[in-house]
Write a protein that holds these residues in place. Structure first.
Motif, PDB file in Angstrom:
ATOM      1  N   ASN A 133       0.831  -1.197   0.000  1.00  0.00           N
ATOM      2  CA  ASN A 133       0.000   0.000   0.000  1.00  0.00           C
ATOM      3  C   ASN A 133       0.869   1.251   0.000  1.00  0.00           C
ATOM      4  O   ASN A 133       0.627   2.189  -0.762  1.00  0.00           O
ATOM      5  CB  ASN A 133      -0.930  -0.017   1.211  1.00  0.00           C
ATOM      6  N   ARG A 134       1.872   1.256   0.841  1.00  0.00           N
ATOM      7  CA  ARG A 134       2.758   2.419   0.940  1.00  0.00           C
ATOM      8  C   ARG A 134       3.546   2.618  -0.355  1.00  0.00           C
ATOM      9  O   ARG A 134       3.696   3.742  -0.840  1.00  0.00           O
ATOM     10  CB  ARG A 134       3.710   2.229   2.118  1.00  0.00           C
ATOM     11  N   ALA A 135       4.037   1.533  -0.932  1.00  0.00           N
ATOM     12  CA  ALA A 135       4.798   1.621  -2.182  1.00  0.00           C
ATOM     13  C   ALA A 135       3.918   2.146  -3.317  1.00  0.00           C
ATOM     14  O   ALA A 135       4.358   2.965  -4.140  1.00  0.00           O
ATOM     15  CB  ALA A 135       5.375   0.259  -2.543  1.00  0.00           C
ATOM     16  N   ALA A 136       2.657   1.699  -3.358  1.00  0.00           N
ATOM     17  CA  ALA A 136       1.739   2.158  -4.403  1.00  0.00           C
ATOM     18  C   ALA A 136       1.442   3.650  -4.244  1.00  0.00           C
ATOM     19  O   ALA A 136       1.404   4.394  -5.228  1.00  0.00           O
ATOM     20  CB  ALA A 136       0.445   1.348  -4.350  1.00  0.00           C
ATOM     21  N   GLU A 137       1.247   4.093  -3.004  1.00  0.00           N
ATOM     22  CA  GLU A 137       0.989   5.516  -2.764  1.00  0.00           C
ATOM     23  C   GLU A 137       2.193   6.363  -3.148  1.00  0.00           C
ATOM     24  O   GLU A 137       2.043   7.437  -3.734  1.00  0.00           O
ATOM     25  CB  GLU A 137       0.634   5.746  -1.297  1.00  0.00           C
ATOM     26  N   GLN A 138       3.383   5.899  -2.818  1.00  0.00           N
ATOM     27  CA  GLN A 138       4.591   6.650  -3.161  1.00  0.00           C
ATOM     28  C   GLN A 138       4.760   6.762  -4.675  1.00  0.00           C
ATOM     29  O   GLN A 138       5.116   7.824  -5.187  1.00  0.00           O
ATOM     30  CB  GLN A 138       5.823   5.989  -2.553  1.00  0.00           C
ATOM     31  N   LEU A 139       4.500   5.676  -5.391  1.00  0.00           N
ATOM     32  CA  LEU A 139       4.639   5.720  -6.846  1.00  0.00           C
ATOM     33  C   LEU A 139       3.580   6.634  -7.463  1.00  0.00           C
ATOM     34  O   LEU A 139       3.871   7.416  -8.363  1.00  0.00           O
ATOM     35  CB  LEU A 139       4.532   4.313  -7.439  1.00  0.00           C
ATOM     36  N   LYS A 140       2.359   6.537  -6.966  1.00  0.00           N
ATOM     37  CA  LYS A 140       1.271   7.348  -7.525  1.00  0.00           C
ATOM     38  C   LYS A 140       1.475   8.835  -7.254  1.00  0.00           C
ATOM     39  O   LYS A 140       1.087   9.680  -8.060  1.00  0.00           O
ATOM     40  CB  LYS A 140      -0.067   6.879  -6.955  1.00  0.00           C
ATOM     41  N   ASN A 141       2.096   9.166  -6.128  1.00  0.00           N
ATOM     42  CA  ASN A 141       2.318  10.573  -5.770  1.00  0.00           C
ATOM     43  C   ASN A 141       3.682  11.093  -6.220  1.00  0.00           C
ATOM     44  O   ASN A 141       3.995  12.258  -5.976  1.00  0.00           O
ATOM     45  CB  ASN A 141       2.172  10.757  -4.261  1.00  0.00           C
ATOM     46  N   ASN A 142       4.475  10.263  -6.871  1.00  0.00           N
ATOM     47  CA  ASN A 142       5.770  10.686  -7.372  1.00  0.00           C
ATOM     48  C   ASN A 142       5.552  11.744  -8.455  1.00  0.00           C
ATOM     49  O   ASN A 142       4.795  11.516  -9.403  1.00  0.00           O
ATOM     50  CB  ASN A 142       6.520   9.483  -7.940  1.00  0.00           C
ATOM     51  N   PRO A 143       6.189  12.906  -8.338  1.00  0.00           N
ATOM     52  CA  PRO A 143       5.942  13.974  -9.321  1.00  0.00           C
ATOM     53  C   PRO A 143       6.294  13.586 -10.762  1.00  0.00           C
ATOM     54  O   PRO A 143       5.671  14.088 -11.694  1.00  0.00           O
ATOM     55  CB  PRO A 143       6.840  15.125  -8.854  1.00  0.00           C
ATOM     56  N   ARG A 144       7.240  12.670 -10.949  1.00  0.00           N
ATOM     57  CA  ARG A 144       7.616  12.264 -12.305  1.00  0.00           C
ATOM     58  C   ARG A 144       6.541  11.401 -12.962  1.00  0.00           C
ATOM     59  O   ARG A 144       6.412  11.380 -14.184  1.00  0.00           O
ATOM     60  CB  ARG A 144       8.923  11.483 -12.280  1.00  0.00           C
ATOM     61  N   HIS A 145       5.774  10.654 -12.159  1.00  0.00           N
ATOM     62  CA  HIS A 145       4.816   9.697 -12.710  1.00  0.00           C
ATOM     63  C   HIS A 145       3.366  10.082 -12.445  1.00  0.00           C
ATOM     64  O   HIS A 145       2.456   9.402 -12.902  1.00  0.00           O
ATOM     65  CB  HIS A 145       5.069   8.304 -12.140  1.00  0.00           C
ATOM     66  N   LYS A 146       3.145  11.128 -11.676  1.00  0.00           N
ATOM     67  CA  LYS A 146       1.800  11.471 -11.214  1.00  0.00           C
ATOM     68  C   LYS A 146       0.815  11.683 -12.366  1.00  0.00           C
ATOM     69  O   LYS A 146      -0.305  11.176 -12.338  1.00  0.00           O
ATOM     70  CB  LYS A 146       1.869  12.720 -10.332  1.00  0.00           C
ATOM     71  N   SER A 147       1.221  12.422 -13.377  1.00  0.00           N
ATOM     72  CA  SER A 147       0.290  12.712 -14.475  1.00  0.00           C
ATOM     73  C   SER A 147      -0.059  11.458 -15.283  1.00  0.00           C
ATOM     74  O   SER A 147      -1.145  11.363 -15.855  1.00  0.00           O
ATOM     75  CB  SER A 147       0.872  13.784 -15.399  1.00  0.00           C
ATOM     76  N   TYR A 148       0.846  10.500 -15.314  1.00  0.00           N
ATOM     77  CA  TYR A 148       0.590   9.269 -16.072  1.00  0.00           C
ATOM     78  C   TYR A 148      -0.307   8.298 -15.297  1.00  0.00           C
ATOM     79  O   TYR A 148      -1.062   7.535 -15.893  1.00  0.00           O
ATOM     80  CB  TYR A 148       1.912   8.564 -16.408  1.00  0.00           C
TER      81      TYR A 148
END
Length: 163
Positions: A46-61
């Motif tokens: 859950n934490r890893a998924a949240e970090q990836l989703k909120n990462n500024p490089r990947h957020k828009s995708y």
């Protein structure tokens, strides 16, 4: 940049989330590989998924990819890193994401209860009939068959004089 997510998957070696999306400006399908770093068999999905989703490089995708789907992909990766087969990991994820109607939710801790509630909310949203659905009917009246005599309760047989 506007993009529409088409498919989302995982690569085990080296670990990465792979997103196939359509660039709406150019109309072309593209592939984005997002490497997964510092993830082990003991990591919290859950934490890893949240970090990836909120990462500024990947957020828009990843705007159109649900957090639940990313959690499942990280669960597959954790199972792979633990040495489980794909079938074992799928069975474990199925057990975690289904609700047992006989399970006593009062005995769960807050984190597990929140997880079960989010699963129920997601299932409700999936099965909900909305006004825009083609099978939507506004005022449905259903008569349920009464095979046996209804049992009366004590509260509805008392007279109204007592109130």
């Amino acid at each position: 940049m506007t993009c529409t997510a088409k498919k989302c998957g995982i690569r085990f070696r080296p670990p990465a989330i792979i997103l196939i999306y359509e660039n709406e400006m150019k109309g072309k399908n593209r592939q984005r590989i997002m490497p997964v770093r510092n993830f082990s068999k003991f990591s919290d999905c859950n934490r890893a998924a949240e970090q990836l989703k909120n990462n500024p490089r990947h957020k828009s995708y990843l705007e159109q990819v649900s957090l639940r789907q990313l959690e499942r992909l990280f669960s597959f990766l954790r199972g792979y890193l633990s040495g489980q087969s794909l079938a074992e990991t799928m069975e474990q994820i199925r057990r975690e994401t289904t609700i047992d109607p006989e399970e006593d939710l009062n005995k769960l801790d807050d984190k597990e209860l929140a997880k079960r509630k989010s699963i129920m909310d997601e299932l409700f949203e999936k099965n909900q009939k909305k006004k825009d659905d083609p099978n939507f009917v506004y005022d449905i009246e259903v008569e349920f068959p009464q095979d046996e005599q209804l049992q009366s309760c004590g509260w509805d047989t008392e007279s109204a004089d007592e109130f």
